[in-house]
Design an enzyme around this catalytic site. Structure first.
Site, PDB file in Angstrom:
ATOM      1  N   GLU A   1      -7.004  -8.034  -3.802  1.00 20.97           N
ATOM      2  CA  GLU A   1      -7.510  -7.448  -2.842  1.00 20.97           C
ATOM      3  C   GLU A   1      -8.493  -8.328  -2.147  1.00 20.97           C
ATOM      4  OE1 GLU A   1      -6.652  -4.775  -0.716  1.00 20.97           O
ATOM      5  OE2 GLU A   1      -6.421  -4.316  -2.784  1.00 20.97           O
TER       6      GLU A   1
ATOM      7  N   GLY B   1       0.656  -0.206   5.545  1.00 21.61           N
ATOM      8  CA  GLY B   1       1.019  -0.963   6.475  1.00 21.61           C
ATOM      9  C   GLY B   1       0.356  -2.065   6.739  1.00 21.61           C
ATOM     10  N   GLY B   2      -0.671  -2.469   6.004  1.00 22.48           N
ATOM     11  CA  GLY B   2      -1.622  -3.655   6.287  1.00 22.48           C
ATOM     12  C   GLY B   2      -2.292  -3.317   7.575  1.00 22.48           C
TER      13      GLY B   2
ATOM     14  N   THR C   1       0.862  -1.172  -0.155  1.00 24.67           N
ATOM     15  CA  THR C   1      -0.094   0.002  -0.155  1.00 24.67           C
ATOM     16  C   THR C   1       0.888   1.172  -0.057  1.00 24.67           C
ATOM     17  OG1 THR C   1      -1.640  -1.262   1.338  1.00 24.67           O
ATOM     18  CG2 THR C   1      -1.970   1.124   1.207  1.00 24.67           C
TER      19      THR C   1
ATOM     20  N   ASP D   1      -8.053 -10.061   1.291  1.00 25.73           N
ATOM     21  CA  ASP D   1      -8.181  -9.230   2.489  1.00 25.73           C
ATOM     22  C   ASP D   1      -9.494  -9.628   3.277  1.00 25.73           C
ATOM     23  OD1 ASP D   1      -6.543  -7.426   3.011  1.00 25.73           O
ATOM     24  OD2 ASP D   1      -7.106  -5.806   2.109  1.00 25.73           O
TER      25      ASP D   1
ATOM     26  N   SER E   1      -7.703  -1.872   6.092  1.00 24.09           N
ATOM     27  CA  SER E   1      -7.185  -1.046   7.097  1.00 24.09           C
ATOM     28  C   SER E   1      -6.991   0.209   6.618  1.00 24.09           C
ATOM     29  CB  SER E   1      -5.979  -1.763   7.626  1.00 24.09           C
ATOM     30  OG  SER E   1      -6.310  -2.948   8.034  1.00 24.09           O
TER      31      SER E   1
END
Length: 596
Positions: free
Chosen positions: A446, A496-497, A409, A449, A475
């Site tokens: 994606e 950063g997830g 990201t 996720d 997130s």
């Protein structure tokens, strides 16, 4: 007060507060001209201007600056920046992915949210990542597959925002990226570092593993990484969408994306109908008053609600206490409580019920804050019952979630000369997304996720389970803060997830409560408290901090490095802007001041 401004500028604290090299950008593609100011232990970077761009890549920052100098708006700059990042930072984001944009319009002091989150194809289902024997695909098998590809939302989102708030012609904004793709670019050190660190594990190298698009893109016939990457296909894609951004979702580009997703092994179900029916959304922001400010971010499927919850809990206590170690402990416990609720309840609220008003209810947050003890860390933190405080309460509860979201990201912030601001987070999910390419773009992964397991141990569907047309939980938490008079105060956010929430919170607390500069706040050690283990960036944390947190009862996992990529802009009372950029990536700041 934790790490006061005075103490931050003490040379003795240099190992904790290393500042990045300041790069002032003047040029445009294919590469910026740079004027480097040497970093010293005694100096903390301070950058001021009347308009500003902060991104994680120097070429993207340079292009954003040039758009602003040409009379473009913050949204115009965002379009140009993301089209560049899609090319030079493909490990993080791109036109084959999605994102969220929070926009501040200075003329009427309004906040708007543009939601470009990917959607699952109509062929998706709750067990889509389970093999025939009922076992789940391994992460890399799921990631590097057609199964993981959601309908990309980025182009539709940028088109929607530009239609509302753009000033320059859409096609002109894509020209820098088109030129760079045609002339070629030198892979940045960070891009190269992924292959140096992980080798060929990141991408398929045999047809049995999957299509070889990524391998052939980065490596020559001898298996050596290319010194310069030319991407004519991407230039052609930009040509197509420069004429009509909606052409991204039909015709040759759509057909190429469908073909890439349908490729064996682990073919996905992405269809032409899925692409043709996609449309980004303009939404009302979620907002939370904190101190004298109002902070706003995207609603679900974003997880920004956890940012608001954490701040609301801190405000319900005596935070900040004036004691550095006590403040870090309270900040960490509030995170744990917010993450517990977020992990259990947050998902696409078009598909499942999410108790948003309960989660941000002041009485509920006070109830949760009462669990923060001055005597030590809670042994275990569980979700609360925000439905009891929600006007749309429901008796149905989801199963316990196991979602793991990874860190592929980027984040950037822009303020233009009219005072309009963009805080935007964009992603392809994990490193290089699905590793499958179409039109010179990396397509996202994606859909990984969604929850790791669609049902909990009792067989109950979790809130974030896969479903047709559903958006996976994100997130991403781009944030804009307003002063009490409605004027712009601050924009922040990070990649950063699932750690994005913690990273973003650190800058907000650092600037608002601890009275740090944006750069000082960015430089603070990252502390991520999701679950029973607290991850602390040991390279930036003092020995005293680590010892104190262990003594408080936290299960500390020291992290050698963090994947944050914070970008921050703060507006001072005199109207000047001050930026902060994350030294953990390749970020730069560009400032623009009026001609004398």
């Amino acid at each position: 007060m934790p790490l006061s401004t005075k103490s931050l500028r003490n040379p003795a604290l240099a190992p904790l507060l290393l500042s990045p090299i300041l790069i002032t950008l003047y040029g445009c593609t294919p590469g910026p001209k740079v004027d480097e100011v040497a970093n010293t232990a005694e100096k903390t970077m301070v950058t001021f201007g009347d308009a500003m761009v902060v991104t994680a890549n120097p070429i993207a920052t340079s292009v954003g600056e040039e758009i602003l100098r040409a009379g473009g708006s913050a949204v115009d700059a965002a379009v140009a920046i993301e089209s560049i990042l899609s090319l030079v930072e493909p490990q993080s984001s791109g036109l084959g992915g999605g994102g969220f944009m929070v926009y501040y319009h200075a003329a009427d002091q309004s906040i708007e949210v543009y939601d470009g989150r990917e959607k699952a194809p109509l062929g998706a289902h709750s067990d889509m990542f389970l093999q025939e024997d009922g076992t789940r695909y391994g992460y890399l098998e799921a990631k590097n597959s057609g199964l993981s590809i959601g309908v990309p939302g980025m182009v539709s989102m940028l088109d929607l925002a530009h239609s509302d708030r753009g000033r320059l012609p859409w096609g002109d904004l894509l020209e820098p990226a088109k030129r760079l793709a045609t002339e070629g670019f030198i892979p940045s050190p960070r891009l190269r570092s992924f292959f140096e660190k992980y080798g060929m594990r990141l991408i398929p190298t045999t047809l049995e593993q999957g299509p070889l698009d990524a391998y052939q893109y980065f490596f020559d016939d001898n298996g050596t990484m290319k010194d310069r990457i030319v991407n004519i296909e991407y230039a052609d894609t930009l040509d197509i969408i420069a004429k009509d951004p909606k052409a991204f979702y039909r015709g040759p580009l759509a057909e190429a994306m469908v073909s890439a997703a349908a490729h064996s092994p682990r073919a996905g179900t992405l269809s032409l109908d899925d692409l043709a029916s996609y449309s980004a959304r303009k939404l009302e922001p979620l907002c939370m008053d904190y101190r004298e400010l109002t902070l706003c971010g995207p609603p679900p499927p974003s997880s920004w609600v956890a940012v608001g919850m954490t701040l609301g809990m801190l405000e319900a206590t005596n935070f900040p206490t004036g004691d550095e170690m006590t403040d870090w402990a309270m900040f960490t416990e509030a995170q744990r409580l917010a993450y517990a609720d977020r992990d259990f309840y947050v998902a696409d609220d078009d598909a499942v019920a999410v108790p948003l008003s309960g989660m941000l209810n002041r009485d509920y947050l006070a109830q949760r804050a009462a669990l923060i003890s001055p005597d030590g860390a809670a042994e275990k933190v569980l979700e609360g019952d925000p439905w009891a405080f929600d006007v749309e309460r429901t008796a149905a509860l989801p199963g316990r979630d196991t979602t793991i979201d990874y860190a592929g990201t980027t984040h950037f912030v822009v303020v233009d000369k009219w005072g309009n601001a963009v805080s935007m987070t964009a992603t392809v999910e994990s490193i290089f997304g699905s590793t499958r390419m179409a039109g010179g773009m990396f397509l996202n992964n994606e859909l990984t996720d969604f929850a790791k397991e669609p049902r909990d141990a009792d067989g109950v569907l979790v809130a974030n389970h896969p479903a047709p047309g559903k958006r996976p939980r994100s997130s991403m938490s781009p944030t804009i803060a307003l002063n009490s008079d409605g004027s712009f105060n601050m924009a922040t956010g990070s990649p950063g997830g699932n750690s994005i929430i913690a990273y973003t919170l650190k800058t907000l607390v650092g600037v608002i409560d601890w009275e740090l500069t944006p750069q000082e706040a960015v430089n603070l050690p990252n502390v991520v408290a999701r679950g029973d283990t607290v991850r602390v960036e040991s390279a930036r944390a003092s020995a005293e901090m680590l010892e104190s947190m262990r003594a408080f009862g936290f299960q500390i996992k020291e992290s050698a490095g963090e994947n944050s990529g914070l970008s921050v802009i703060l507006r001072h009372d005199d109207g000047s802007l001050e930026g902060g950029v994350d030294p953990r990536r390749e970020g730069t700041i560009a400032t623009i001041t009026p001609e004398p």
